[in-house]
Write a protein that holds these residues in place. Structure first.
Motif, PDB file in Angstrom:
ATOM      1  N   THR A   1     -22.702 -26.712  24.257  1.00  0.00           N
ATOM      2  CA  THR A   1     -21.655 -26.230  25.003  1.00  0.00           C
ATOM      3  C   THR A   1     -20.475 -26.966  24.578  1.00  0.00           C
ATOM      4  N   HIS A   2     -20.298 -27.831  23.706  1.00  0.00           N
ATOM      5  CA  HIS A   2     -19.193 -28.429  23.231  1.00  0.00           C
ATOM      6  C   HIS A   2     -19.003 -28.212  21.641  1.00  0.00           C
ATOM      7  N   ALA A   3     -18.059 -28.481  21.222  1.00  0.00           N
ATOM      8  CA  ALA A   3     -17.672 -28.142  19.806  1.00  0.00           C
ATOM      9  C   ALA A   3     -18.998 -29.069  19.086  1.00  0.00           C
ATOM     10  N   PRO A   4     -19.384 -28.442  17.946  1.00  0.00           N
ATOM     11  CA  PRO A   4     -20.701 -29.030  17.128  1.00  0.00           C
ATOM     12  C   PRO A   4     -20.061 -30.124  16.480  1.00  0.00           C
ATOM     13  N   MET A   5     -21.164 -31.184  16.158  1.00  0.00           N
ATOM     14  CA  MET A   5     -20.982 -32.365  15.431  1.00  0.00           C
ATOM     15  C   MET A   5     -20.759 -31.631  13.804  1.00  0.00           C
ATOM     16  N   PRO A   6     -19.691 -32.212  12.928  1.00  0.00           N
ATOM     17  CA  PRO A   6     -19.738 -31.819  11.476  1.00  0.00           C
ATOM     18  C   PRO A   6     -20.813 -32.699  10.727  1.00  0.00           C
ATOM     19  N   LYS A   7     -20.919 -32.219   9.640  1.00  0.00           N
ATOM     20  CA  LYS A   7     -21.705 -33.185   8.665  1.00  0.00           C
ATOM     21  C   LYS A   7     -20.900 -34.343   8.410  1.00  0.00           C
ATOM     22  N   LEU A   8     -21.930 -35.676   8.775  1.00  0.00           N
ATOM     23  CA  LEU A   8     -21.275 -36.922   8.453  1.00  0.00           C
ATOM     24  C   LEU A   8     -22.089 -37.536   7.397  1.00  0.00           C
ATOM     25  N   HIS A   9     -21.240 -38.409   6.417  1.00  0.00           N
ATOM     26  CA  HIS A   9     -22.148 -39.424   5.351  1.00  0.00           C
ATOM     27  C   HIS A   9     -22.090 -40.593   6.293  1.00  0.00           C
ATOM     28  N   LEU A  10     -23.223 -41.143   6.439  1.00  0.00           N
ATOM     29  CA  LEU A  10     -23.381 -42.441   7.173  1.00  0.00           C
ATOM     30  C   LEU A  10     -23.056 -43.724   6.460  1.00  0.00           C
ATOM     31  N   ARG A  11     -22.872 -44.974   6.805  1.00  0.00           N
ATOM     32  CA  ARG A  11     -22.581 -46.143   6.268  1.00  0.00           C
ATOM     33  C   ARG A  11     -23.245 -46.275   5.019  1.00  0.00           C
ATOM     34  N   SER A  12     -24.622 -46.082   5.013  1.00  0.00           N
ATOM     35  CA  SER A  12     -25.534 -46.307   3.818  1.00  0.00           C
ATOM     36  C   SER A  12     -25.113 -45.365   2.807  1.00  0.00           C
ATOM     37  N   ALA A  13     -24.393 -44.277   2.905  1.00  0.00           N
ATOM     38  CA  ALA A  13     -24.158 -43.363   1.940  1.00  0.00           C
ATOM     39  C   ALA A  13     -22.979 -43.991   1.043  1.00  0.00           C
ATOM     40  N   TRP A  14     -22.126 -45.061   1.532  1.00  0.00           N
ATOM     41  CA  TRP A  14     -21.398 -45.556   0.716  1.00  0.00           C
ATOM     42  C   TRP A  14     -21.562 -47.127   0.311  1.00  0.00           C
ATOM     43  N   GLY A  15     -22.997 -47.385   0.948  1.00  0.00           N
ATOM     44  CA  GLY A  15     -23.188 -48.898   0.466  1.00  0.00           C
ATOM     45  C   GLY A  15     -22.748 -49.824   1.384  1.00  0.00           C
ATOM     46  N   ALA A  16     -22.602 -49.690   2.369  1.00  0.00           N
ATOM     47  CA  ALA A  16     -22.202 -50.839   3.390  1.00  0.00           C
ATOM     48  C   ALA A  16     -23.177 -51.857   3.410  1.00  0.00           C
ATOM     49  N   ASN A  17     -22.683 -53.048   2.949  1.00  0.00           N
ATOM     50  CA  ASN A  17     -23.249 -54.436   2.943  1.00  0.00           C
ATOM     51  C   ASN A  17     -23.294 -54.965   4.596  1.00  0.00           C
ATOM     52  N   GLU A  18     -24.192 -54.546   5.408  1.00  0.00           N
ATOM     53  CA  GLU A  18     -24.147 -54.956   6.858  1.00  0.00           C
ATOM     54  C   GLU A  18     -24.162 -56.648   7.224  1.00  0.00           C
ATOM     55  N   LYS A  19     -24.081 -57.421   5.883  1.00  0.00           N
ATOM     56  CA  LYS A  19     -24.042 -58.935   6.083  1.00  0.00           C
ATOM     57  C   LYS A  19     -22.615 -59.156   6.408  1.00  0.00           C
ATOM     58  N   LEU A  20     -21.674 -58.174   5.934  1.00  0.00           N
ATOM     59  CA  LEU A  20     -20.394 -58.626   5.992  1.00  0.00           C
ATOM     60  C   LEU A  20     -19.701 -58.351   7.187  1.00  0.00           C
ATOM     61  N   ARG A  21     -20.538 -57.810   8.049  1.00  0.00           N
ATOM     62  CA  ARG A  21     -19.860 -57.463   9.640  1.00  0.00           C
ATOM     63  C   ARG A  21     -20.273 -58.713  10.376  1.00  0.00           C
ATOM     64  N   ASP A  22     -19.203 -59.095  11.212  1.00  0.00           N
ATOM     65  CA  ASP A  22     -19.174 -60.185  12.212  1.00  0.00           C
ATOM     66  C   ASP A  22     -19.313 -59.873  13.587  1.00  0.00           C
ATOM     67  N   GLY A  23     -20.374 -60.126  14.150  1.00  0.00           N
ATOM     68  CA  GLY A  23     -20.551 -59.914  15.602  1.00  0.00           C
ATOM     69  C   GLY A  23     -21.063 -58.424  15.840  1.00  0.00           C
ATOM     70  N   ASP A  24     -21.057 -58.237  17.151  1.00  0.00           N
ATOM     71  CA  ASP A  24     -21.738 -56.615  17.640  1.00  0.00           C
ATOM     72  C   ASP A  24     -20.504 -55.982  17.601  1.00  0.00           C
ATOM     73  N   PRO A  25     -20.530 -54.589  17.695  1.00  0.00           N
ATOM     74  CA  PRO A  25     -19.594 -53.713  17.988  1.00  0.00           C
ATOM     75  C   PRO A  25     -19.062 -53.865  19.432  1.00  0.00           C
ATOM     76  N   VAL A  26     -17.930 -53.372  19.501  1.00  0.00           N
ATOM     77  CA  VAL A  26     -17.219 -53.364  21.048  1.00  0.00           C
ATOM     78  C   VAL A  26     -17.251 -51.916  21.368  1.00  0.00           C
ATOM     79  N   TYR A  27     -17.666 -51.676  22.647  1.00  0.00           N
ATOM     80  CA  TYR A  27     -17.731 -50.047  23.166  1.00  0.00           C
ATOM     81  C   TYR A  27     -16.493 -49.948  24.180  1.00  0.00           C
TER      82      TYR A  27
END
Length: 371
Positions: free
Chosen positions: A169-195
């Motif tokens: 009932t709301h605008a549909p989600m577009p096609k998204l390329h995830l972090r894995s698609a650009w090769g994000a090294n998750e070890k570089l992240r520091d701490g948990d996301p903030v919401y």
């Protein structure tokens, strides 16, 4: 955002003085050694700048390793007024401004993607203590890393892209390329996301830098930006929630869940109730094509409609402190707006900025079609 100072690779710099005749001021060249490389796919290193950067020709730095992203950091003080030009295949680019990152507690410019380069000239209008040139080689995902990642994603039933399939009932989600698609090294992240508790607005940005990139170069551009944001500016993750390339593809930036209200680091004073979308390239120079316009429309209509926000509407928000609106200022702003509306910056470039009023209309029409 955390203000943790990251230990950076130490540069090996060699000064080569080249006499230009009697009484002439010698030109200083700094050579960055390839010994600074790390075992990570993305490799970055720094070179200390000296007062020759104050000269009209600036300070010349050559690198034994090809780099694609550059930036300048300093210890403290205001924007020194940084300009850069880079050497690629024997040809120098024009000078370009490197704007200060207003969101950073660790002072520095925005990272600029300049394409594969072997040299750079840096000049500054004012001297600052601790001036350093940062160069980043985005590397490439190895076959072993790619296979391991694919195995993990297959086991979790994931892919590198996501497409909404259910009618809602709301605008549909577009096609998204995830972090894995650009090769994000998750070890570089520091701490948990903030919401966030809520999202009230969408900020439109551009990354600046070079425009003539290929489809295949986009993942490396984002990896270089990610490394710079985390290892140089001390951020916990890449600053933008989403990025859009000139081919109209939408890439997930900051981790934490693209459907969730993840707090980004993109607009000083207004990150507490917004998300940020950056077009890759310099839209002061590049025209906004229909693929980019369509991607912005689909993405922002989806995100704001999920929040019950009218894309063409206005919102009231309290500034947490920017160089345009002091902390505690109550501001009435459009739900979709350019970065320059809330901060003293040229972002997102004049061409993209001129599209924003039309973007509000287009996103609203898309949201209305799905009510």
């Amino acid at each position: 955002m955390p203000n943790r100072r990251i230990n950076r690779p130490t540069a090996i710099a060699v000064a080569l003085l080249m006499a230009a005749g009697a009484g002439a001021v010698p030109l200083q060249t700094t050579v960055a050694s390839a010994a600074e490389q790390t075992s990570e796919a993305v490799r970055g290193w720094t070179v200390e700048l000296n007062r020759s950067a104050l000269r009209k020709k600036g300070q010349l730095v050559r690198s034994r390793r090809t780099f694609e992203t550059v930036g300048v950091t300093w210890a403290r003080g205001d924007d020194p007024g940084v300009e850069l030009r880079t050497l690629s295949d024997g040809t120098w680019s024009p000078w370009q401004d490197a704007d200060e990152v207003t969101m950073s507690r660790n002072p520095g410019t925005e990272p600029l993607w300049v394409g594969p380069s072997e040299g750079v000239r840096v000049r500054v209008a004012q001297w600052r203590k601790g001036l350093e040139l940062v160069m980043v080689d985005p590397g490439a995902e190895t076959e072993q890393e790619g296979s391991a990642q694919a195995a993990r994603m297959s086991a979790a039933g994931e892919t590198t892209t996501v497409v909404a399939r259910k009618r809602r009932t709301h605008a549909p989600m577009p096609k998204l390329h995830l972090r894995s698609a650009w090769g994000a090294n998750e070890k570089l992240r520091d701490g948990d996301p903030v919401y966030l508790d809520r999202i009230k607005m969408a900020h439109v940005h551009h990354t600046a830098g070079k425009n003539a990139y290929s489809r295949a170069e986009v993942p490396g551009i984002i990896r270089g930006m990610y490394w710079y944001h985390t290892k140089q500016l001390g951020w916990s993750d890449i600053g933008y929630n989403f990025l859009i390339d000139r081919f109209g593809r939408i890439w997930v930036g900051r981790a934490g869940g693209f459907r969730k209200r993840v707090r980004g680091a993109h607009t000083l004073g207004f990150n507490h109730a917004s998300f940020g979308v950056a077009a890759i390239g310099n839209y002061e120079e590049m025209r906004t094509n229909e693929r980019v316009k369509g991607a912005y429309t689909r993405l922002i209509a989806w995100k704001l409609d999920r929040e019950g926000r009218n894309p063409a509407g206005r919102v009231t928000i309290w500034s947490q402190g920017s160089d345009r609106y002091p902390e505690g200022t109550r501001v009435r702003l459009p739900a979709i707006l350019s970065h320059r509306r809330t901060n003293q910056t040229a972002c997102p470039g004049e061409n993209l900025h001129r599209f924003v009023p039309r973007l509000r209309e287009r996103a609203q029409n898309r949201a209305d079609d799905w009510d």
